[in-house]
Design a protein around this motif. Structure first.
Motif, PDB file in Angstrom:
ATOM      1  N   GLN A  33       0.828  -1.220   0.000  1.00 45.45           N
ATOM      2  CA  GLN A  33       0.000   0.000   0.000  1.00 45.45           C
ATOM      3  C   GLN A  33       0.851   1.254   0.000  1.00 45.45           C
ATOM      4  O   GLN A  33       0.610   2.184  -0.768  1.00 45.45           O
ATOM      5  CB  GLN A  33      -0.854   0.056   1.278  1.00 45.45           C
ATOM      6  N   ASP A  34       1.858   1.275   0.897  1.00 37.67           N
ATOM      7  CA  ASP A  34       2.736   2.447   0.972  1.00 37.67           C
ATOM      8  C   ASP A  34       3.418   2.699  -0.370  1.00 37.67           C
ATOM      9  O   ASP A  34       3.534   3.831  -0.829  1.00 37.67           O
ATOM     10  CB  ASP A  34       3.827   2.242   2.033  1.00 37.67           C
ATOM     11  N   ARG A  35       3.880   1.609  -0.991  1.00 40.74           N
ATOM     12  CA  ARG A  35       4.568   1.751  -2.272  1.00 40.74           C
ATOM     13  C   ARG A  35       3.620   2.286  -3.349  1.00 40.74           C
ATOM     14  O   ARG A  35       4.012   3.109  -4.175  1.00 40.74           O
ATOM     15  CB  ARG A  35       5.090   0.386  -2.742  1.00 40.74           C
ATOM     16  N   LEU A  36       2.367   1.771  -3.344  1.00 43.30           N
ATOM     17  CA  LEU A  36       1.420   2.132  -4.409  1.00 43.30           C
ATOM     18  C   LEU A  36       0.970   3.586  -4.319  1.00 43.30           C
ATOM     19  O   LEU A  36       0.750   4.238  -5.341  1.00 43.30           O
ATOM     20  CB  LEU A  36       0.180   1.224  -4.333  1.00 43.30           C
ATOM     21  N   LEU A  37       0.811   4.081  -3.096  1.00 42.38           N
ATOM     22  CA  LEU A  37       0.254   5.423  -2.928  1.00 42.38           C
ATOM     23  C   LEU A  37       1.315   6.515  -3.086  1.00 42.38           C
ATOM     24  O   LEU A  37       0.997   7.681  -3.238  1.00 42.38           O
ATOM     25  CB  LEU A  37      -0.445   5.546  -1.566  1.00 42.38           C
ATOM     26  N   ASP A  38       2.582   6.112  -3.065  1.00 41.17           N
ATOM     27  CA  ASP A  38       3.676   7.091  -3.176  1.00 41.17           C
ATOM     28  C   ASP A  38       4.080   7.312  -4.641  1.00 41.17           C
ATOM     29  O   ASP A  38       4.118   6.367  -5.430  1.00 41.17           O
ATOM     30  CB  ASP A  38       4.893   6.571  -2.402  1.00 41.17           C
ATOM     31  N   VAL A  39       4.362   8.566  -4.980  1.00 40.58           N
ATOM     32  CA  VAL A  39       4.978   8.847  -6.274  1.00 40.58           C
ATOM     33  C   VAL A  39       6.276   9.640  -6.084  1.00 40.58           C
ATOM     34  O   VAL A  39       7.349   9.207  -6.507  1.00 40.58           O
ATOM     35  CB  VAL A  39       4.019   9.620  -7.218  1.00 40.58           C
ATOM     36  N   ASN A  40       6.162  10.772  -5.423  1.00 41.70           N
ATOM     37  CA  ASN A  40       7.300  11.702  -5.388  1.00 41.70           C
ATOM     38  C   ASN A  40       8.218  11.550  -4.176  1.00 41.70           C
ATOM     39  O   ASN A  40       9.132  12.361  -3.989  1.00 41.70           O
ATOM     40  CB  ASN A  40       6.777  13.135  -5.488  1.00 41.70           C
ATOM     41  N   GLY A  41       7.989  10.512  -3.347  1.00 44.57           N
ATOM     42  CA  GLY A  41       8.822  10.317  -2.172  1.00 44.57           C
ATOM     43  C   GLY A  41       9.833   9.203  -2.368  1.00 44.57           C
ATOM     44  O   GLY A  41      10.839   9.343  -3.064  1.00 44.57           O
ATOM     45  N   ARG A  42       9.506   8.071  -1.758  1.00 44.53           N
ATOM     46  CA  ARG A  42      10.405   6.933  -1.779  1.00 44.53           C
ATOM     47  C   ARG A  42      10.715   6.428  -3.197  1.00 44.53           C
ATOM     48  O   ARG A  42      11.832   6.020  -3.496  1.00 44.53           O
ATOM     49  CB  ARG A  42       9.732   5.825  -0.976  1.00 44.53           C
ATOM     50  N   ARG A  43       9.697   6.487  -4.069  1.00 45.18           N
ATOM     51  CA  ARG A  43       9.886   6.032  -5.449  1.00 45.18           C
ATOM     52  C   ARG A  43      10.999   6.827  -6.129  1.00 45.18           C
ATOM     53  O   ARG A  43      11.901   6.256  -6.766  1.00 45.18           O
ATOM     54  CB  ARG A  43       8.568   6.182  -6.210  1.00 45.18           C
ATOM     55  N   LEU A  44      10.922   8.130  -5.990  1.00 39.52           N
ATOM     56  CA  LEU A  44      11.906   8.999  -6.628  1.00 39.52           C
ATOM     57  C   LEU A  44      13.314   8.724  -6.089  1.00 39.52           C
ATOM     58  O   LEU A  44      14.300   8.711  -6.823  1.00 39.52           O
ATOM     59  CB  LEU A  44      11.506  10.460  -6.371  1.00 39.52           C
ATOM     60  N   LYS A  45      13.395   8.474  -4.788  1.00 38.87           N
ATOM     61  CA  LYS A  45      14.678   8.181  -4.153  1.00 38.87           C
ATOM     62  C   LYS A  45      15.265   6.884  -4.725  1.00 38.87           C
ATOM     63  O   LYS A  45      16.454   6.812  -5.055  1.00 38.87           O
ATOM     64  CB  LYS A  45      14.462   8.060  -2.643  1.00 38.87           C
ATOM     65  N   LEU A  46      14.408   5.863  -4.874  1.00 40.57           N
ATOM     66  CA  LEU A  46      14.866   4.584  -5.451  1.00 40.57           C
ATOM     67  C   LEU A  46      15.301   4.761  -6.904  1.00 40.57           C
ATOM     68  O   LEU A  46      16.274   4.148  -7.355  1.00 40.57           O
ATOM     69  CB  LEU A  46      13.749   3.544  -5.367  1.00 40.57           C
ATOM     70  N   MET A  47      14.573   5.584  -7.644  1.00 41.73           N
ATOM     71  CA  MET A  47      14.956   5.858  -9.034  1.00 41.73           C
ATOM     72  C   MET A  47      16.349   6.489  -9.076  1.00 41.73           C
ATOM     73  O   MET A  47      17.193   6.091  -9.882  1.00 41.73           O
ATOM     74  CB  MET A  47      13.920   6.783  -9.693  1.00 41.73           C
ATOM     75  N   ASP A  48      16.586   7.461  -8.205  1.00 47.04           N
ATOM     76  CA  ASP A  48      17.906   8.103  -8.146  1.00 47.04           C
ATOM     77  C   ASP A  48      19.006   7.091  -7.826  1.00 47.04           C
ATOM     78  O   ASP A  48      20.080   7.110  -8.427  1.00 47.04           O
ATOM     79  CB  ASP A  48      17.917   9.208  -7.073  1.00 47.04           C
ATOM     80  N   GLU A  49      18.706   6.207  -6.872  1.00 43.57           N
ATOM     81  CA  GLU A  49      19.724   5.237  -6.440  1.00 43.57           C
ATOM     82  C   GLU A  49      20.055   4.208  -7.514  1.00 43.57           C
ATOM     83  O   GLU A  49      21.121   3.607  -7.486  1.00 43.57           O
ATOM     84  CB  GLU A  49      19.221   4.490  -5.190  1.00 43.57           C
ATOM     85  N   HIS A  50      19.102   3.976  -8.439  1.00 45.91           N
ATOM     86  CA  HIS A  50      19.293   2.892  -9.397  1.00 45.91           C
ATOM     87  C   HIS A  50      19.300   3.346 -10.849  1.00 45.91           C
ATOM     88  O   HIS A  50      19.027   2.560 -11.751  1.00 45.91           O
ATOM     89  CB  HIS A  50      18.244   1.804  -9.161  1.00 45.91           C
ATOM     90  N   GLY A  51      19.636   4.614 -11.060  1.00 47.61           N
ATOM     91  CA  GLY A  51      19.867   5.103 -12.421  1.00 47.61           C
ATOM     92  C   GLY A  51      18.630   5.162 -13.293  1.00 47.61           C
ATOM     93  O   GLY A  51      18.719   4.988 -14.511  1.00 47.61           O
ATOM     94  N   ILE A  52      17.475   5.381 -12.683  1.00 47.12           N
ATOM     95  CA  ILE A  52      16.248   5.516 -13.483  1.00 47.12           C
ATOM     96  C   ILE A  52      15.887   6.999 -13.565  1.00 47.12           C
ATOM     97  O   ILE A  52      15.549   7.625 -12.573  1.00 47.12           O
ATOM     98  CB  ILE A  52      15.091   4.687 -12.880  1.00 47.12           C
ATOM     99  N   GLU A  53      15.997   7.542 -14.767  1.00 46.01           N
ATOM    100  CA  GLU A  53      15.750   8.978 -14.940  1.00 46.01           C
ATOM    101  C   GLU A  53      14.264   9.297 -14.963  1.00 46.01           C
ATOM    102  O   GLU A  53      13.812  10.275 -14.377  1.00 46.01           O
ATOM    103  CB  GLU A  53      16.401   9.449 -16.241  1.00 46.01           C
ATOM    104  N   LYS A  54      13.509   8.460 -15.676  1.00 47.94           N
ATOM    105  CA  LYS A  54      12.071   8.728 -15.821  1.00 47.94           C
ATOM    106  C   LYS A  54      11.260   7.458 -15.644  1.00 47.94           C
ATOM    107  O   LYS A  54      11.706   6.361 -15.987  1.00 47.94           O
ATOM    108  CB  LYS A  54      11.762   9.242 -17.241  1.00 47.94           C
TER     109      LYS A  54
END
Ligand code: MN
Length: 329
Positions: A33-54
């Motif tokens: 649930q936490d993962r699904l409802l988040d967009v600009n928090g934890r998700r963005l941090k994980l994208m930064d950590e793993h080379g995902i730009e978009k």
């Protein structure tokens, strides 16, 4: 690899959140649930950590497709799309969006796609398999998009010139008898791919791509098993010298290699990627994770070290998506 783009990446609004509850055991539900409802928090941090730009974001499944009351399906789709547009505004260089569409009503779906593309800046649609409509078998008859009633909708997709992502859902109970007493076969284990592959083959055989040769369909999970079966689909009983019995004019493999694109979502296996590359070529495959149902680190660590050429890694990880969605313009 830095600069990766993912395009099967989900989120949920409160109205559709519960649709994802059955896919993990209760002890994992709080986390999902936490993962699904988040967009600009934890998700963005994980994208930064793993080379995902978009990421190109889409609603969870089955969501709008499983709402048999048309008016409600239309309303939830609009609300989800408006909410997603707002989320993307926070980091427009990191997030783009696929529209959720109420395909219970082909006209309303076409209008919503047009609104999303022309007014909200969405880059296409992601639809969770067949739709249920209360006026058809009490909502228990799956509506597949090869049916003639959907041709005007497809004309609109072709006109707007945006990709259509055909995402899985489970079959309805009447069509799931083969899985009775074997619930572990539902979902990503098997039923998702079976359901989605048959839907895709129906589209190909229907002649849809003869009428609209520019349509672009995306399948996740490395093609839902179709690449492995592609030769056999067109060559069974090859000694029986008769034309095919479906309406389409060409071999199904020709549509698959000209109208379809695949993503790596939820299928992080080099052997399977190489088979897909051998069937459709590296120009038609794109990186995706299937977050939050799969882990971003699992997807990225696998892809970044998969034994493919660096040129192919760049295409699959980034440049194919840039050009397909016009993100470089
Ligand atoms: Mn998915």
């Amino acid at each position: 690899m830095n600069g990766k783009i993912g395009l099967e990446e989900h989120w949920a609004i409160p109205e559709t959140l519960q649709d994802s509850a059955g896919f993990v055991p209760g002890t994992f539900w709080d986390e999902l649930q936490d993962r699904l409802l988040d967009v600009n928090g934890r998700r963005l941090k994980l994208m930064d950590e793993h080379g995902i730009e978009k990421m190109i974001l889409s609603l969870n499944a089955p969501a709008v497709q499983a709402i048999p009351v048309r008016a409600r399906a239309i309303e939830v789709a609009q609300r989800a799309n408006d909410a997603l547009a707002k989320q993307c505004e926070e980091h427009p260089d990191r997030f783009r969006a696929f529209a959720a569409l109420p395909l219970q009503d082909p006209e309303a779906a076409a209008a919503e796609l047009r609104r999303c593309v022309t007014e909200l800046g969405f880059v296409g649609a992601l639809v969770n398999g067949f739709s249920q409509d209360e006026s058809m078998g009490g909502g228990q008859e799956p509506l597949y998009y090869d049916l003639p009633r959907y041709r005007p909708f497809w004309a609109e997709v072709a006109e707007l010139d945006v990709p259509f992502y055909l995402h899985p859902r489970n079959p309805l109970p009447a069509d799931a008898r083969i899985y009775a007493d074997h619930p572990w076969l539902l979902g990503p284990t098997w039923a998702f791919a079976q359901e989605t592959a048959v839907h895709a083959l129906r589209l190909m055989a229907s002649g849809l791509f003869d009428e609209h040769p520019s349509l672009k369909i995306i399948l996740g999970h490395m093609g839902e098993g179709i690449p492995a079966m592609l030769w056999r689909i067109d060559n069974r009983n090859a000694w029986v010298d008769l034309p095919p019995t479906y309406p389409a004019k060409r071999k199904l493999a020709e549509y698959f290699t000209e109208n379809f694109y695949l993503t790596t979502s939820g299928n992080f296996r080099t052997q399977t990627l190489i088979d897909a590359m051998l069937e459709v070529g590296a120009d038609r495959i794109m990186f995706s994770t299937d977050w939050p149902f799969e882990n971003i680190d699992h997807a990225a660590n696998w892809f970044d070290s998969a034994s493919i050429s660096e040129g192919d890694r760049l295409k699959i990880g980034r440049t194919n998506a840039l050009s397909l969605f016009g993100l470089d313009r």
